[in-house]
Design a protein around this motif. Sequence first.
Motif, short mmCIF file in Angstrom:
data_model
loop_
_atom_site.label_atom_id
_atom_site.label_comp_id
_atom_site.label_asym_id
_atom_site.label_seq_id
_atom_site.Cartn_x
_atom_site.Cartn_y
_atom_site.Cartn_z
N GLN A 139 0.85 -1.19 0.00
CA GLN A 139 0.00 0.00 0.00
C GLN A 139 0.89 1.24 0.00
O GLN A 139 1.68 1.45 0.93
CB GLN A 139 -0.92 0.03 1.22
N TRP A 140 0.77 2.06 -1.07
CA TRP A 140 1.56 3.28 -1.17
C TRP A 140 0.85 4.41 -0.44
O TRP A 140 -0.39 4.49 -0.40
CB TRP A 140 1.78 3.65 -2.64
N LEU A 141 1.67 5.29 0.13
CA LEU A 141 1.17 6.42 0.92
C LEU A 141 1.78 7.72 0.43
O LEU A 141 2.92 7.74 -0.03
CB LEU A 141 1.54 6.22 2.40
N ALA A 142 1.02 8.81 0.52
CA ALA A 142 1.51 10.16 0.20
C ALA A 142 1.34 11.01 1.45
O ALA A 142 0.21 11.21 1.90
CB ALA A 142 0.74 10.76 -0.97
N ASN A 143 2.45 11.44 2.03
CA ASN A 143 2.42 12.14 3.32
C ASN A 143 1.69 11.32 4.37
O ASN A 143 0.96 11.85 5.22
CB ASN A 143 1.78 13.52 3.17
N GLY A 144 1.85 9.99 4.31
CA GLY A 144 1.25 9.09 5.29
C GLY A 144 -0.19 8.72 5.02
O GLY A 144 -0.78 7.93 5.75
N VAL A 145 -0.79 9.28 3.96
CA VAL A 145 -2.20 9.00 3.63
C VAL A 145 -2.26 7.98 2.50
O VAL A 145 -1.52 8.07 1.51
CB VAL A 145 -2.92 10.30 3.20
N VAL A 146 -3.16 7.02 2.65
CA VAL A 146 -3.31 5.95 1.66
C VAL A 146 -3.65 6.52 0.28
O VAL A 146 -4.51 7.40 0.15
CB VAL A 146 -4.41 4.97 2.10
N ILE A 147 -2.94 6.04 -0.75
CA ILE A 147 -3.24 6.41 -2.13
C ILE A 147 -4.16 5.34 -2.71
O ILE A 147 -3.80 4.16 -2.74
CB ILE A 147 -1.96 6.51 -2.99
N ALA A 148 -5.34 5.73 -3.13
CA ALA A 148 -6.34 4.77 -3.62
C ALA A 148 -5.78 3.93 -4.77
O ALA A 148 -5.17 4.46 -5.69
CB ALA A 148 -7.60 5.50 -4.06
#
Length: 307
Positions: A105-114
């Motif tokens: 699961q990839w994250l951007a600034n710690g938020v899940v990227i759909a």
Amino acid sequence: MATADTSAGTPAPQPSEAVAVPRASAEPSAGVEPPESSATPVPPVTPVTGSTPGFRSESNTSAVTAPVLKTLSAGTPTVSGSAVVGSTLSVAPGSWTSGTAFAYQWLANGVVIAKATAASYKAVAADAGKRLSVRVTGSKAGFTTVVKTSAVTAPVLKRLTAGTPTVRGTTHVGQTLTVSPGSWTAGSALAYQWFANGAAITGATKTSLVLAAAHRGRTITVRVTGTLAGYVTAAKTSAPTAKIAAVPGQTAPLTTGECPSWAPIKGNASSMIYHLPGGRSYAVTKAEACFSTEAAAVAAGFRAAKR
């Protein structure tokens, strides 16, 4: 009337004196073995026996636990690739217990990227300015599930719109070449470097270059480098010029009747006289031929003006 002998022996418990012994919620069926598991086997369960003087002993056994799980050996995920919009990044999960299955699961600034659940990810415009990381979950039957997260990347950069540099000018020794950088993202700071046959020309870092004798027989290019905060640096190189030639001895005049700067000597074909810059009649003479040197004019049959 006969009386009971109570002088010897243990008195029988009375109903009002009964003591309850806690019982387990369930007991294993006699003769039934627990199912096999790839996890560490459950150790035998020891029955709990309660006893009190004067009371009948009783034993109860608890329900069995879930199979005991082994500890999964987990690696450290590492992200590779450029954190730039349009570039693809990949993750190496590291060294885990053999046979481990991975989920990402990839994250951007710690938020899940759909929907970013593959081992690679292509950065999009919405990621610009954010730091990317990836969470790796490892699982295997009989082992605990483990989650590890990579270190974050540098902030994702946008891409500069880079123009195509174009070189203009006469490719003769002594002439000046200039570069037009083309169209770049607004606000871009541009830097220049000129090359002769691919080798950087020392000190040639402006938008123009005066051709020297050392450039003769070589092609000239110029590299334009653009920088802008929040964007990845871009560099573009012009197409090469024709090989730089020596100054020709003679050339045709300009349409104005003047001579080019590299061949300033004016020749008058009707009189076969040539005039040097600064001479008395130079300014009023309309050139019919232009020469780079007096030797070239003499070789063409012209003679110098007397004044």
